[in-house]
Design a protein around this motif. Structure first.
Motif, PDB file in Angstrom:
ATOM      1  N   CYS A  15      -4.801  -3.154   2.504  1.00 41.44           N
ATOM      2  CA  CYS A  15      -5.651  -3.912   1.480  1.00 41.44           C
ATOM      3  C   CYS A  15      -5.348  -5.385   1.830  1.00 41.44           C
ATOM      4  CB  CYS A  15      -5.356  -3.708   0.197  1.00 41.44           C
ATOM      5  SG  CYS A  15      -3.627  -3.815  -0.399  1.00 41.44           S
ATOM      6  N   TRP A  59     -10.269  -2.903   0.937  1.00 40.57           N
ATOM      7  CA  TRP A  59      -9.594  -2.065   1.840  1.00 40.57           C
ATOM      8  C   TRP A  59     -10.188  -2.208   3.267  1.00 40.57           C
ATOM      9  CZ3 TRP A  59      -5.309   0.606   0.997  1.00 40.57           C
ATOM     10  CH2 TRP A  59      -4.988   0.910  -0.397  1.00 40.57           C
ATOM     11  N   GLU A  84       0.855  -1.201   0.082  1.00 46.01           N
ATOM     12  CA  GLU A  84       0.096   0.043  -0.107  1.00 46.01           C
ATOM     13  C   GLU A  84       0.975   1.206   0.040  1.00 46.01           C
ATOM     14  OE1 GLU A  84      -2.146  -3.006   2.944  1.00 46.01           O
ATOM     15  OE2 GLU A  84      -0.125  -2.480   2.453  1.00 46.01           O
TER      16      GLU A  84
END
Length: 129
Positions: free
Chosen positions: A95, A35, A5
């Motif tokens: 994520c 997410w 990320e």
């Protein structure tokens, strides 16, 4: 399998950020990605989910209308566009990919972290009050 990320930072209330999650080792057409966000002392909470295979997108009630999830297959990247940010959006955003557990996900369970098999380390978003 790797998830990385980026895009977090410090932003004033009302501002915008776009988070990115580069996913390697998976075809994003075949599995689901979501997410989540996590604050100290609390479990991670689902923010948004997408599955291209099933053509579905979900959002938590607290972000619906402000956040948008999208996938760029060519870049192996999942984005979370966040606008109208609020202090309560302050968190580490991660994520996750659901592969082995993908068949268990339902519209009422997508936000549960145990449905995801792989995670990134996260990116910090801070919105001062």
């Amino acid at each position: 399998v790797q998830l990385v990320e980026s895009g977090g930072g410090l932003v004033q209330a009302g501002g915008s950020l776009r988070l990115s999650c580069v996913v390697t080792g998976f075809n994003l057409d075949d599995y689901a990605v979501a997410w989540f966000r996590k604050t100290p002392g609390q479990d991670q909470v689902g923010v948004s989910y997408t599955s291209k295979r099933d053509s579905v997108i979900y959002y938590s009630g607290s972000v619906k209308g402000r956040f948008t999830i999208s996938i760029d297959n060519a870049k192996h990247t999942v984005y979370l566009q966040m606008k109208d940010l609020k202090p309560e959006d302050t968190a580490t955003y991660l994520c996750g990919v659901s592969a082995l557990r993908y068949s268990r996900i339902t519209p009422t369970s997508w936000h549960k972290p145990w449905n995801y098999d792989y995670w990134g380390l996260g990116t910090q978003v801070t919105v001062p009050s």
